[in-house]
Enzyme design. Structure first.
Site, PDB file in Angstrom:
ATOM      1  N   GLU A 226       0.853  -1.196   0.000  1.00 39.36           N
ATOM      2  CA  GLU A 226       0.000   0.000   0.000  1.00 39.36           C
ATOM      3  C   GLU A 226       0.888   1.246   0.000  1.00 39.36           C
ATOM      4  OE1 GLU A 226      -3.239   0.134   2.872  1.00 39.36           O
ATOM      5  OE2 GLU A 226      -3.367   2.305   2.714  1.00 39.36           O
ATOM      6  N   ARG A 304      -7.364   3.079  13.299  1.00 38.22           N
ATOM      7  CA  ARG A 304      -8.253   1.921  13.130  1.00 38.22           C
ATOM      8  C   ARG A 304      -8.211   1.015  14.368  1.00 38.22           C
ATOM      9  NH1 ARG A 304     -11.539  -0.403   9.229  1.00 38.22           N
ATOM     10  NH2 ARG A 304     -11.043   0.924   7.468  1.00 38.22           N
ATOM     11  N   GLU A 706     -10.674  -7.831   4.348  1.00 39.86           N
ATOM     12  CA  GLU A 706      -9.983  -7.897   5.632  1.00 39.86           C
ATOM     13  C   GLU A 706     -10.739  -8.627   6.744  1.00 39.86           C
ATOM     14  OE1 GLU A 706      -9.395  -3.523   5.286  1.00 39.86           O
ATOM     15  OE2 GLU A 706      -7.435  -4.019   6.099  1.00 39.86           O
TER      16      GLU A 706
HETATM   17  N1  LUZ Z   1      -5.518   2.049   4.441  1.00 39.38           N
HETATM   18  C1  LUZ Z   1      -5.757   3.334   4.719  1.00 39.38           C
HETATM   19  C2  LUZ Z   1      -6.241   1.064   4.974  1.00 39.38           C
HETATM   20  O1  LUZ Z   1      -5.058   4.188   4.230  1.00 39.38           O
HETATM   21  N2  LUZ Z   1      -6.799   3.637   5.511  1.00 39.38           N
HETATM   22  C3  LUZ Z   1      -7.583   2.715   6.081  1.00 39.38           C
HETATM   23  O2  LUZ Z   1      -8.520   3.033   6.794  1.00 39.38           O
HETATM   24  C4  LUZ Z   1      -7.294   1.366   5.812  1.00 39.38           C
HETATM   25  N3  LUZ Z   1      -8.007   0.406   6.372  1.00 39.38           N
HETATM   26  C5  LUZ Z   1      -7.698  -0.846   6.133  1.00 39.38           C
HETATM   27  C6  LUZ Z   1      -6.652  -1.143   5.293  1.00 39.38           C
HETATM   28  N4  LUZ Z   1      -5.942  -0.202   4.710  1.00 39.38           N
HETATM   29 MO1  MOS Z   2      -4.654  -2.854   3.205  1.00 41.19          MO
HETATM   30  S1  MOS Z   2      -4.091  -3.396   5.079  1.00 41.19           S
HETATM   31  O1  MOS Z   2      -6.229  -2.848   3.003  1.00 41.19           O
HETATM   32  O2  MOS Z   2      -3.536  -2.383   2.188  1.00 41.19           O
END
Ligand code: LUZ
Ligand code: MOS
Length: 758
Positions: A226, A304, A706
């Site tokens: 990510e 979160r 998730e």
């Molecule tokens: N990524 C993010 C995430 O930038 N914000 C989120 O709330 C999130 N939640 C789950 C997985 N990735």
């Molecule tokens: Mo994610 S933990 O939804 O890249």
């Protein structure tokens, strides 16, 4: 419908980053990284490495034309270390050579002189020293301080969970080449093409429109790509631009494991208050998140954790505080669940502790406190469409919990050295990026003149099947055979300013955008049909690749309709934009309505512990999951099974070990164990809850990425329950993962006696 990638995958024909044919003149990059967790660089000697035949150039921070900065949320992370290193594996230089082999050889010839400084690896130590990434945050409901007095019982404890290595099968990588006029194109294995584009622009000091990022698919991401795919994409783009040669970087497994961040380890303190009827009346928790050496996504992950601190339970008085602690580990990052699992582990631990002290089963407490409509989450959102009770009731009924309990008791009475344990695990997970602004997406649809359709969205395919779902949305909107639709690569020139594929929201956000684009096209096509058939547009509909007029098939096929529209100069391209309605959050008050909806489910775990060896096997996991109206049952089932097993791995065997100097010891597949076919539950039964789904989910098919990971928490407590049966002296500990080593110690610990040999 089958996953459209399945044929390519089993035949080995699917194209991943490392399968892209290389261009003539391609250089290979390898990274020289910090050999200690914390220190001041005195001198780096590249001379010997530079002289190795085949080495073309070694780049450092000094070669960066723009900013030496890749931080996403906060600008606190250099691409290359300048005079200090903050974690073991921090990139210092990029070696470019004619072959990968030479690049790796050269790396060994670089000499570094470094003044080591003491590292911090423990988040509590960081907190004590005031080393925080940003100020703490507190979510609050009711008045915990007053509530304690009214509680019949109050218990306190601590609960720690370890990190988790993503172990995507495809390691991090990127392939960049220079285009004309200083433009650069990057193929990247990233969940966030826009993040790569934005950061390349910043580091190179050029506008974003000069940077094109293209993603075909990922061999797994799980959150690890990510944010942390960015560095490698930027390095490749930097080198390609400076050297005017194509540049490819693909990390070797051990380099990837050493240099990249993982799931955040957490340490936590809890205090829980209950009444005689087992209602939880107060809960106080402090989370110490081990953020590592830079912010990365830690602020969002921490947020979160707070959102999910009470999991599926309604607790009227809650104070949850979280500290993001800056340490000298690689910056920890997104990992499926994104801080949620870490938060839920603590409330489940608190319940397990209370259950033990009160002499009841944890599931009695869990059941007493499940969320129902009208309850309030500590962040102010009011519970609607709660499925906590319904999934719980169905799982107990469908899989006959009472009979199961009797079976387990009988088994335990008849076996001296094998003990079974059971646990129920409810899950409630909020769907939306917690950062409201990120909840938007776009899609671009072309209908070609022959009736075939090309779809681009911001969604990145990483094995989760999102492309198949997108294809279903388009085929369904036009009522055409899915084989007429093609999913294009995810590309920043076709779909711009995208949020990463993350937060379980990719299919919802991009699917809704795609639906909007398709609906607009459909409206235009219907007008063409009405014109051709000389009727009112209200009489027109499309079914099975044909135009229908007043519910009767007309002579117009889909192809003929498209052809007619094309000749009538109708625009056959459309863009759709979707931004989740309703959601909002006020950080100054820590209240709002951050989630479009919640996903619920309940799992039952049964485990058998070998009390001689400390090993265990999961007999079964039986669960009822709230899919809404699943638009693809086989893909969704795959997500449940994968998430469940990944969660079990995190809770049981995946043990990240760092030395006290901050060096990752479990740095290879020989020392870091993930679930294999022998460690998955012998039986996995997944039942769908019959539900109406949710309007804010794509086609009422709820997000599924998730939530199932958090069923894995049940693994910990099932094992613990078996251990309790064997060893009444065992003092509950909450320090995941519950490895066989820890199980063995727990089985033989004695209250006041030291046991020889243990
Ligand atoms: N990524 C993010 C995430 O930038 N914000 C989120 O709330 C999130 N939640 C789950 C997985 N990735
Ligand atoms: Mo994610 S933990 O939804 O890249």
């Amino acid at each position: 419908m089958k996953n459209i990638d399945s044929k390519g995958h089993v035949r080995g024909e699917s194209i991943y980053l490392d399968d892209i044919p290389v261009r003539v003149g391609t250089l290979y990059g390898d990274i020289f990284d910090a050999p200690c967790a914390h220190g001041k660089i005195k001198r780096v000697d590249y001379s010997e490495a530079e002289q190795l035949p085949g080495v073309v150039k070694i780049l450092t921070f000094k070669d960066i034309p723009g900013e030496n900065q890749i931080g996403g949320i906060f600008p606190d992370e250099p691409l290359f270390a300048e005079d200090e290193v903050h974690f073991w594996g921090m990139p210092i230089a990029l070696i470019l050579a004619e072959t990968e082999f030479v690049a790796r050889q050269a790396r060994k010839l670089i000499r570094i002189d470094i003044d080591e400084l003491p590292p911090i690896v423990d988040p509590r130590e960081a907190k004590a020293k005031g080393s925080l990434i940003f100020p703490p945050r507190t979510f609050k409901l009711g008045e915990v301080e007053q509530a304690w007095e009214q509680c019949d019982y109050v218990f306190e404890g601590s609960a720690d969970s370890e990190g988790q290595e993503h172990l995507y099968i495809e390691t991090q990588g990127a392939y960049a080449y220079q285009m004309e006029n200083g433009n650069v194109r990057i193929a990247s294995s990233t969940q966030g093409p826009t993040a790569v584009q934005r950061t390349v622009a910043k580091v190179l000091g050029i506008p974003m429109h000069k940077v094109e990022v293209d993603v075909t698919r990922l061999g797994g991401g799980f959150g690890g790509k990510e944010d942390q795919a960015t560095a490698w994409g930027v390095m490749a783009a930097l080198a390609a631009t400076l050297l005017k040669k194509p540049v490819k970087i693909v990390l070797h497994r051990m380099d990837d494991m050493r240099m990249t961040g993982k799931r955040h380890p957490y340490k936590s303190d809890f205090k829980i208050g209950l009444n005689k009827d087992l209602k939880i009346c107060a809960y106080e928790v402090a989370f110490y998140q081990n953020a590592g050496a830079a912010a990365d996504l830690s602020p969002a992950v921490m947020e979160r954790t707070l959102f999910h601190a009470t999991n599926s339970y309604y607790i009227p008085n809650v104070t949850a505080t979280a500290y993001s602690c800056k340490t000298h580990l690689p910056p920890n990052t997104a990992f499926r669940g994104f801080g949620g699992p870490q938060g839920m582990f603590v409330i489940e631990s608190a319940i397990a502790k209370a259950a033990k002290e009160l002499g009841v089963a944890a599931h009695e407490i869990q059941q007493q406190n499940l969320l129902k409509d009208g309850d309030e989450f500590p962040y102010g959102q009011i519970v609607e469409h709660a499925e906590a009770h319904s999934t719980w009731a169905k799982v107990c009924d469908k899989f006959d919990l009472e009979a199961l309990k009797e079976e387990i008791e009988a088994f335990n009475a008849n076996h001296k050295h094998l003990k079974k344990g059971m646990a129920l695990q409810p899950v409630c997970f909020g769907i939306s990026f917690t950062n409201t602004a990120m909840n938007n997406a776009r899609a671009l649809v072309h209908i070609y003149s022959d009736g075939s359709v090309g779809v681009s969205t911001g969604a990145v395919e990483m094995g989760q099947g999102v492309n198949t779902k997108m294809l279903q949305v388009a085929a369904n909107a036009f009522s055409i055979d899915p084989c007429k639709v093609k999913l294009e690569t995810t590309n920043t020139t076709r779909v711009a300013n995208t949020s990463p594929s993350a937060a379980s929201s990719t299919a919802d956000l991009n699917g809704k955008a795609l639906q909007i684009a398709c609906d607009k096209l459909l409206e235009r096509l219907k007008q063409t049909a009405a014109k051709v058939l000389k009727t009112d547009v209200a009489h027109i509909s499309l079914h099975d690749d044909r135009v229908y007029c007043k519910s009767e098939p007309s002579e117009l096929s889909w192809e003929q309709l498209v052809q007619a529209a094309f000749l009538d100069r109708v625009c056959l391209t459309e863009n759709g934009h979707y931004a989740t309605p309703v959601i909002h959050f006020d950080k100054t008050k820590e209240k709002g309505h951050p989630f479009a909806y919640h996903v619920y489910g309940t799992a039952i775990f049964v485990v058998t512990v070998d009390c001689i060896r400390g090993t265990y096997e999961f007999d079964a996991v039986k669960l009822v999951h709230d899919f809404g109206k699943s638009m693809n049952e086989s893909i969704d089932l795959g997500q449940i099974e994968g998430g469940l097993v990944q969660g079990i791995g995190w809770m049981t065997m995946e043990e990240l070990k760092y030395s006290k100097e901050g060096k990752l010891l479990s740095n290879a597949l020989s020392t870091y164990k993930i679930p294999d076919i022998y460690s998955v539950p012998k039986e996995i039964q997944v039942e769908a809850l019959e539900s109406d789904g949710h309007e804010m989910a794509i086609k009422k098919s709820k997000a599924v990425g998730e939530p199932p990971l958090m069923y894995g928490l049940g693994a910990y407590f099932a094992i613990q329950n078996a251990v309790k049966v064997y060893n009444p002296d065992y003092q509950l500990k909450f320090d995941a993962p519950f490895t066989p080593e820890k199980v063995l110690t727990a089985l033989y610990e004695r209250t006041n006696v030291s046991v020889p040999g243990v």
